[in-house]
Scaffold this motif. Sequence first.
Motif, short mmCIF file in Angstrom:
data_model
loop_
_atom_site.label_atom_id
_atom_site.label_comp_id
_atom_site.label_asym_id
_atom_site.label_seq_id
_atom_site.Cartn_x
_atom_site.Cartn_y
_atom_site.Cartn_z
N THR A 48 4.31 -5.81 8.51
CA THR A 48 3.66 -4.58 9.01
C THR A 48 4.15 -3.38 8.22
O THR A 48 5.20 -3.40 7.58
N ILE A 49 3.37 -2.32 8.29
CA ILE A 49 3.70 -1.10 7.56
C ILE A 49 3.60 0.10 8.50
O ILE A 49 2.71 0.17 9.35
N ALA A 69 0.44 3.98 9.72
CA ALA A 69 0.24 4.36 8.32
C ALA A 69 -1.25 4.47 8.00
O ALA A 69 -1.73 3.93 7.02
N ASN A 70 -1.95 5.20 8.81
CA ASN A 70 -3.40 5.29 8.60
C ASN A 70 -3.76 6.33 7.55
O ASN A 70 -4.74 6.19 6.84
N SER A 71 -2.98 7.40 7.48
CA SER A 71 -3.19 8.39 6.43
C SER A 71 -1.99 8.31 5.49
O SER A 71 -0.89 8.71 5.85
N VAL A 72 -2.23 7.76 4.33
CA VAL A 72 -1.15 7.59 3.36
C VAL A 72 -1.58 8.23 2.05
O VAL A 72 -2.61 7.86 1.47
N VAL A 73 -0.80 9.21 1.61
CA VAL A 73 -1.10 9.89 0.36
C VAL A 73 0.16 9.90 -0.50
O VAL A 73 1.27 9.67 0.00
N LEU A 78 7.10 5.10 3.26
CA LEU A 78 6.57 4.00 4.07
C LEU A 78 7.67 3.02 4.38
O LEU A 78 8.60 2.85 3.59
N VAL B 55 0.18 -7.35 3.70
CA VAL B 55 -0.43 -6.20 4.34
C VAL B 55 -0.93 -5.26 3.24
O VAL B 55 -0.26 -5.07 2.22
N VAL B 59 -4.96 3.96 -0.45
CA VAL B 59 -4.44 5.32 -0.63
C VAL B 59 -5.52 6.34 -0.26
O VAL B 59 -6.67 6.24 -0.71
N ASP B 60 -5.13 7.28 0.59
CA ASP B 60 -6.09 8.27 1.06
C ASP B 60 -6.28 9.40 0.06
O ASP B 60 -5.59 9.49 -0.95
N LYS B 62 -5.83 12.84 -1.07
CA LYS B 62 -4.94 13.99 -0.89
C LYS B 62 -5.52 15.17 -1.65
O LYS B 62 -5.54 15.18 -2.88
N ASN B 222 -8.53 6.52 12.47
CA ASN B 222 -8.20 6.14 11.10
C ASN B 222 -7.72 4.70 11.04
O ASN B 222 -7.25 4.14 12.01
N ASP B 223 -7.80 4.15 9.89
CA ASP B 223 -7.25 2.81 9.71
C ASP B 223 -6.74 2.65 8.29
O ASP B 223 -6.92 3.53 7.45
N LEU B 224 -6.11 1.51 8.06
CA LEU B 224 -5.48 1.28 6.76
C LEU B 224 -6.48 1.15 5.64
O LEU B 224 -6.19 1.47 4.49
N GLU B 228 -9.26 8.27 3.92
CA GLU B 228 -9.39 9.49 4.70
C GLU B 228 -9.04 10.71 3.87
O GLU B 228 -8.32 10.62 2.89
#
Lengths: 178, 439
Positions: A48-49, A69-73, A78, B55, B59-60, B62, B222-224, B228
């Motif tokens: 999982t993350i 971790a739904n919004s990752v930029v 992490l 998993v 990458v969203d 930015k 939101n999801d992985l 977004e």
Amino acid sequence: MTHLNMDKVVRCGLNQSRRAVRMLTVTFAVFLASAAGFAHAQVQLDNTIKKVETFVNAEGDVERRLVDANSVVPGDELQYTVRFTNNGSQSVDAGSIVITDVVPAHTEYLDGTAFGAGTQIWYSVDGEMYAPPNKLTVVNDGVEMLASAKDYRSIRWTFAPALDPGDSGYVSFNVRLK
Amino acid sequence: MQYLKRLSQLLLTVTGLGISLSAWADGTDSGTSVTNDVQMTFTVGATAQTASSDVTFVVDRKLRLDVGTPNGNWVSAVPGQAGVTASSVQFAVVNNSNDSVDVVIALIDQGALDVDGYDPAAASPITPVGLTVWEDTNADGVLDGGENVLGSATGVYTLTGTFAEDEERTISVSIDVDGAAVAEQYQTYTLVAAVADTGVVIANDDSSNESPGVADVPAALNDLATVEVVFADDGSTFAEDEGFNFLSGPAATGSPDGENDGQSANAAGFRTVGVLGIVKYVEVLWDPISENQYTGVGNATTGNEPKSIPGAVLMYVIGVSNQSALAATGVVITDNVPAGAAEPLQLGNSGAVAGINLPDSVTVDIDGVPVVLDLDNAGVAVDDLVYVRECSLVAADPVNPGVAFSADPSEVNASMGASCDGGATGYIVYFATVDNTAS
């Protein structure tokens, strides 16, 4: 080292190709077990993350917490957590559990974050040779020097105890998205 | 086993790719899938087994724009300047996102609003006319042929095309300045840059951030696996770097630009500064026929002044005055000595030059300030003279002793000192004779 406990497990979807690979891996494991006549020892892995987020608490102090971790930029920290559970009816041999995790592409390992109770943690800079941090070297401009956390490409945990049926454990590490 | 070997090869390949792409300045590209695949080996009753789990996240997006002022917050303007060929206020808009993005800007007239510590509140604003706003391709502050003129008014403009990652463009703003303008007048502009898609400002991201004045729109779960939008811009502490509502118009003046609102701002302006006045005049000090002397403004020889005939002595006065409140540095007066009609004159000690009878002193006018020059050279040990008075001197100070001419100077030049402070004056004075030789 500070470790952040998981409060929620997020199961992750697999893309088509990954799903295919995973099925093959499971098939292979079952084949080995069947051929040896032992069909009841099965260890389930959950990878999982979470994202590490800082926030200011009611007292005005900055704290860290784990969020989905739904919004990752780029720049985000992490945490990967790998939970292993013996769902079989037989114990897993002591000292036999070896977990190997490649630091994902586009990320860099954050020094001192690898965790695993009862485990020996070694690292690799090439994915082949593993060693403790004080014996891991790289060559830069012809000069051999001690590897830094950013050089680590893979992490290996060796779990010392036996894992009895129903028992579980977990290991984790943190990275930053480049 | 073959499959495991291929899997291992695949992982190594992906890892290697990650290293080679890590140098991206703005981070990993939006939309990139990042997979972590963990492997476990163990034995049960000495029988080897394996397990794995992976998993993946995507990458969203930015989004971050930065607005800089490469020429600083204040740009000097000179009364009478024609905007597009003179000084310009420049804004540098940079896409520091991990994706390409469209950009919409708003140019806001702030009058003489304070920027960066200056307080021009008491000063009158420059009356801006001839406003020109353009994409300054070569960032030289001058409107060149082929450069895209956005318009001639404040307001909202959509920049052409799409900003690639790291792309920087310069937006220049020029005005014409009234020739009657005086020092210390101001005209300030704010430029707000907002992220956009197909020319439409993105007013909400997927993390409950929104542009100023825009209602929060609860983001879908939101999801992985979904890309977004995440606003990631800095805010500002300057009130003039204001937030701007691109949907309904200007925000209230004085509200700083907030962080993570999809837009960034900066302010810069014109300032009429460093207006150096320069005066130059010549007086006939003495002529060999009448032998009358000129001693300065209001002198006793009025009506019977010496004439500029061959052999007469001329006095050249060149003065500067700093009409602004700011110090000017590096001020040097350079003057070409008139050739042919006049020869530089070196006054001997005590002003004694054979056949010449100069007054002991003369009063010169430096931008309305009378200054008495001592021509009898008491205490001056060299044959002179170029009198030099640096700006740093105050009225009570004597003039500098002066410097000797070179043997046959074609020009004289002198520094006005380390600084010409606001209101200060400096000057040089030298002498020449009207050529007395037949040609």
